[in-house]
Enzyme design. Structure first.
Site, PDB file in Angstrom:
ATOM      1  N   ARG A  48       0.816  -1.228   0.000  1.00  0.00           N
ATOM      2  CA  ARG A  48       0.000   0.000   0.000  1.00  0.00           C
ATOM      3  C   ARG A  48       0.848   1.276   0.000  1.00  0.00           C
ATOM      4  O   ARG A  48       0.452   2.297  -0.537  1.00  0.00           O
ATOM      5  CB  ARG A  48      -0.921  -0.005   1.218  1.00  0.00           C
ATOM      6  CG  ARG A  48      -2.144  -0.871   0.976  1.00  0.00           C
ATOM      7  CD  ARG A  48      -3.061  -0.856   2.134  1.00  0.00           C
ATOM      8  NE  ARG A  48      -2.332  -1.183   3.365  1.00  0.00           N
ATOM      9  CZ  ARG A  48      -2.900  -1.343   4.535  1.00  0.00           C
ATOM     10  NH1 ARG A  48      -4.188  -1.203   4.657  1.00  0.00           N
ATOM     11  NH2 ARG A  48      -2.195  -1.637   5.604  1.00  0.00           N
ATOM     12  N   LYS A 161       3.946 -18.880   6.155  1.00  0.00           N
ATOM     13  CA  LYS A 161       3.380 -19.305   7.422  1.00  0.00           C
ATOM     14  C   LYS A 161       3.132 -18.088   8.306  1.00  0.00           C
ATOM     15  O   LYS A 161       3.766 -17.065   8.045  1.00  0.00           O
ATOM     16  CB  LYS A 161       4.325 -20.287   8.127  1.00  0.00           C
ATOM     17  CG  LYS A 161       5.746 -19.701   8.341  1.00  0.00           C
ATOM     18  CD  LYS A 161       6.413 -20.233   9.551  1.00  0.00           C
ATOM     19  CE  LYS A 161       6.033 -19.548  10.822  1.00  0.00           C
ATOM     20  NZ  LYS A 161       6.727 -18.283  11.118  1.00  0.00           N
ATOM     21  N   HIS A 191      10.366 -21.985   5.673  1.00  0.00           N
ATOM     22  CA  HIS A 191      11.755 -21.797   5.232  1.00  0.00           C
ATOM     23  C   HIS A 191      12.726 -22.783   5.885  1.00  0.00           C
ATOM     24  O   HIS A 191      13.812 -22.994   5.386  1.00  0.00           O
ATOM     25  CB  HIS A 191      12.206 -20.339   5.381  1.00  0.00           C
ATOM     26  CG  HIS A 191      12.590 -19.920   6.770  1.00  0.00           C
ATOM     27  ND1 HIS A 191      11.682 -19.530   7.705  1.00  0.00           N
ATOM     28  CD2 HIS A 191      13.796 -19.829   7.367  1.00  0.00           C
ATOM     29  CE1 HIS A 191      12.307 -19.203   8.822  1.00  0.00           C
ATOM     30  NE2 HIS A 191      13.597 -19.374   8.656  1.00  0.00           N
ATOM     31  N   LYS A 195      16.525 -25.069   4.556  1.00  0.00           N
ATOM     32  CA  LYS A 195      17.845 -25.005   5.209  1.00  0.00           C
ATOM     33  C   LYS A 195      18.639 -26.261   4.869  1.00  0.00           C
ATOM     34  O   LYS A 195      18.144 -27.377   5.046  1.00  0.00           O
ATOM     35  CB  LYS A 195      17.685 -24.901   6.737  1.00  0.00           C
ATOM     36  CG  LYS A 195      17.188 -23.547   7.212  1.00  0.00           C
ATOM     37  CD  LYS A 195      17.136 -23.547   8.744  1.00  0.00           C
ATOM     38  CE  LYS A 195      16.459 -22.295   9.270  1.00  0.00           C
ATOM     39  NZ  LYS A 195      17.337 -21.158   9.450  1.00  0.00           N
ATOM     40  N   HIS A 253       7.954 -24.790  11.926  1.00  0.00           N
ATOM     41  CA  HIS A 253       9.367 -25.199  11.856  1.00  0.00           C
ATOM     42  C   HIS A 253       9.684 -26.444  12.679  1.00  0.00           C
ATOM     43  O   HIS A 253      10.357 -27.358  12.216  1.00  0.00           O
ATOM     44  CB  HIS A 253      10.272 -24.059  12.326  1.00  0.00           C
ATOM     45  CG  HIS A 253      10.049 -22.763  11.594  1.00  0.00           C
ATOM     46  ND1 HIS A 253       9.663 -22.709  10.279  1.00  0.00           N
ATOM     47  CD2 HIS A 253      10.170 -21.469  11.991  1.00  0.00           C
ATOM     48  CE1 HIS A 253       9.554 -21.446   9.898  1.00  0.00           C
ATOM     49  NE2 HIS A 253       9.849 -20.670  10.920  1.00  0.00           N
ATOM     50  N   LYS A 349      11.758 -17.194  22.748  1.00  0.00           N
ATOM     51  CA  LYS A 349      12.475 -15.943  22.491  1.00  0.00           C
ATOM     52  C   LYS A 349      13.237 -15.569  23.751  1.00  0.00           C
ATOM     53  O   LYS A 349      12.839 -15.915  24.861  1.00  0.00           O
ATOM     54  CB  LYS A 349      11.487 -14.816  22.173  1.00  0.00           C
ATOM     55  CG  LYS A 349      10.605 -15.071  20.950  1.00  0.00           C
ATOM     56  CD  LYS A 349      11.313 -14.717  19.672  1.00  0.00           C
ATOM     57  CE  LYS A 349      10.406 -14.824  18.465  1.00  0.00           C
ATOM     58  NZ  LYS A 349      11.144 -14.921  17.204  1.00  0.00           N
TER      59      LYS A 349
HETATM   60  C1  BG6 Z   1      10.270 -17.200  11.586  1.00  0.00           C
HETATM   61  C2  BG6 Z   1       9.569 -16.749  12.833  1.00  0.00           C
HETATM   62  O1  BG6 Z   1       9.436 -18.028  10.818  1.00  0.00           O
HETATM   63  O2  BG6 Z   1      11.441 -17.919  11.943  1.00  0.00           O
HETATM   64  C3  BG6 Z   1      10.489 -15.887  13.684  1.00  0.00           C
HETATM   65  O3  BG6 Z   1       8.412 -16.003  12.474  1.00  0.00           O
HETATM   66  C4  BG6 Z   1      11.796 -16.609  13.949  1.00  0.00           C
HETATM   67  O4  BG6 Z   1       9.871 -15.532  14.916  1.00  0.00           O
HETATM   68  C5  BG6 Z   1      12.392 -17.148  12.658  1.00  0.00           C
HETATM   69  O5  BG6 Z   1      12.688 -15.674  14.541  1.00  0.00           O
HETATM   70  C6  BG6 Z   1      13.595 -18.028  12.928  1.00  0.00           C
HETATM   71  O6  BG6 Z   1      14.176 -18.368  11.704  1.00  0.00           O
HETATM   72  P1  BG6 Z   1      15.735 -18.691  11.606  1.00  0.00           P
HETATM   73  O7  BG6 Z   1      15.946 -19.082  10.180  1.00  0.00           O
HETATM   74  O8  BG6 Z   1      16.442 -17.436  12.000  1.00  0.00           O
HETATM   75  O9  BG6 Z   1      16.010 -19.798  12.566  1.00  0.00           O
END
Ligand code: BG6
Length: 503
Positions: A48, A161, A191, A195, A253, A349
């Site tokens: 936007r 996601k 993602h 990896k 993940h 976190k």
């Molecule tokens: C993301 C989450 O999908 O993955 C984040 O939304 C997280 O909260 C991140 O920090 C971690 O990804 P990576 O590749 O840094 O381990």
């Protein structure tokens, strides 16, 4: 031979967001430098915020430079002219006249060229945007006429996601997508599957003959999967406070890592076989009953540390929020391979370190042969032998077992072997989104989730999210100190089973 990578127009919906600048464009730049990206590939960002092509390219150059190793301005300048921007609200059908015109002029190959949509917006916008794409006619049967003229002219969509907020919303989203796209056009991305270190789990298990025979409940006492982060919620408060660690990390993940660790070997390394095995193992998860939650899961929220405010006191967090910044759970499978072997998952976190690992703890030998040695420490009841597959910050494998300790009399001590699993000597892996985008451009869905897989992974965590999960949330405010390994409840979760977290 893998299918070729088709040139296409990548349309990023949510172009001014974090994901685009922090992950997607650095990933595309890396693929360009690696020579994987067809030269005709074009990128159109839609968001936007008003911005010119030039302004967007400059913003992106700065963020790519900050994120990739050995940024080469010359290589970026090759890519930059292929990137353009359109200010529009993609969730409104009325905006799609303008967006469609832009797509038509930017698509390599024109009308019958390939278009890859990427939903990089908040999950609440997925359904309206998909509906608007549908109404635009860009994916309709008439457009598919290009294919009848034996020109590919494909339309695909990558969905970020979290895919929904629970099982019911994931099902609804699957239905909205299916109303516009065919299943083979839908790429549900995670993602972690891109990896190298996560894919390494498949190589370790299935390219070797030594692990698979002992990879089951007879020999494995338990498995731990940890994805710890030292960062807090940073500038993602609005997203995070309605999402939490279960939706953000566990449902996607961690369950994907779990699937690679626990699934059956596919008969052949092919997309549909890999997806079927991942789906099967996720469907074999025993769904926790509400009355079991307190003994099978633990949630937490980080409190204030020396360097800042705690989660609940963070600006933008709803007063009295019970959103978890830490989650741990025990998973059991109803299948022959794993019945009796628990899998413990943990993420959070503001923990002690960025650390992602899989720990496979083997059982003790049937009897402790060395129990009579007066000076021997003996063989620990749960076994000393464990395999640790470290995914971050480095990709490495460590195997620990007992050996004879030095000295005149016989005693035991632990020995550890370590290998650089990634073969990169500890250097950073490429951005995981890059290879996944290339897979989407070549039409390979191996590392993307299908409809049932995503629904099964929501089913596994649903009881921890909805009504009845208050039992886990009632006293989570400030229940762990930043810089540690999470709330006491997470340690108690394993202690109850006579176990402890590896780190
Ligand atoms: C993301 C989450 O999908 O993955 C984040 O939304 C997280 O909260 C991140 O920090 C971690 O990804 P990576 O590749 O840094 O381990």
């Amino acid at each position: 031979m893998p299918p070729s990578v088709d040139s296409c127009l990548l349309v990023i919906l949510g172009a001014s967001g974090d994901l685009t600048s922090r992950k997607l464009l650095p990933a595309l730049y890396e693929r360009h430098v690696a020579g994987d990206l067809p030269a005709e590939t074009r990128v159109l960002g839609v968001s936007r915020r008003p911005k010119s092509d030039r302004e967007w390219r400059e913003d992106l150059a700065a963020s790519v430079q900050a994120r990739v190793e050995n940024f080469d301005r010359r290589r970026w300048d090759e890519l930059a002219p292929r990137i353009s921007y359109q200010a529009a609200d993609a969730a409104k059908a009325a905006s799609w006249g303008g967006i469609s015109e832009r797509i038509a002029s930017a698509t390599p190959g024109g009308e019958c060229g390939n278009v890859l949509f990427f939903l990089a917006v908040g999950p609440e916008l997925y359904t309206p945007i998909v509906a608007a794409i549908g109404e635009s006619g860009l994916v309709s049967t008439e457009r598919r006429a290009c294919r009848d003229a034996s020109i590919k002219g494909w339309r695909r969509i990558v969905v970020e996601k979290p895919f929904g907020t629970d099982e019911a919303s994931a099902k609804a989203l699957n239905r909205s997508l299916a109303a516009v796209f065919d299943e083979e056009e839908i790429y549900r991305i995670d993602h972690y599957l891109g990896k190298e270190s996560v894919q390494g789990l498949l190589a370790l298990r299935f390219a070797n003959g030594i692990f698979e025979p002992i990879w089951n409940e007879r020999y494995v006492d338990h498995v731990q999967i940890t994805a710890a982060e030292s960062i807090g919620v940073e500038d993602r408060v609005a997203f995070y406070d309605r999402t939490g660690a279960i939706r953000d990390m566990i449902q996607s993940h961690l369950l994907q890592i779990l699937a690679f660790v626990a699934m059956e070997p596919p008969s052949v390394f092919a997309p549909d076989r890999l997806r079927a095995e991942r789906r099967d193992i996720l469907e074999a998860i025993q769904i926790p009953r509400k009355d079991e939650l307190e003994t099978t899961a633990a949630l937490g929220q980080y409190g204030p540390g020396p360097d800042g405010v705690g989660y609940v006191a963070t600006e933008g967090v709803a007063p009295g929020s019970t959103t978890e910044t830490f989650a741990a759970m025990r998973i059991r499978f109803d299948n022959w391979r794993w019945a009796g072997t628990p899998f413990y998952l943990r993420t959070g976190k503001r923990l002690a370190a960025k650390h992602t690992e899989v720990v496979v703890q083997f059982k003790a030998p049937p009897t402790d042969l060395f129990r009579t040695l007066s000076n021997a420490s003996g063989v620990p009841a749960t076994g000393a032998d464990r395999l640790v597959v470290e995914i971050a910050p480095r990709s490495r494998i460590r195997l620990r077992f007992l050996g004879r300790a030095p000295g005149a009399s016989f005693s035991l001590h632990p020995i550890e072997m370590e290998a650089d699993a990634g073969g990169r000597g500890g250097a950073a892996e490429p951005e995981a989104y890059g290879p996944l985008l290339i897979d989407a451009m070549r039409g390979d869905q191996s590392l993307f989730k299908d409809r049932e897989e995503v629904e099964a992974s929501w089913a596994a965590v649903d009881p921890l999210l909805g009504d009845g999960s208050e039992v886990l949330r009632h006293a989570i405010a400030d229940n762990y100190v930043p810089g540690g390994w999470g709330p006491d409840a997470a340690h108690e979760l394993l202690a109850r089973d006579g176990r402890a977290w590896h780190v």
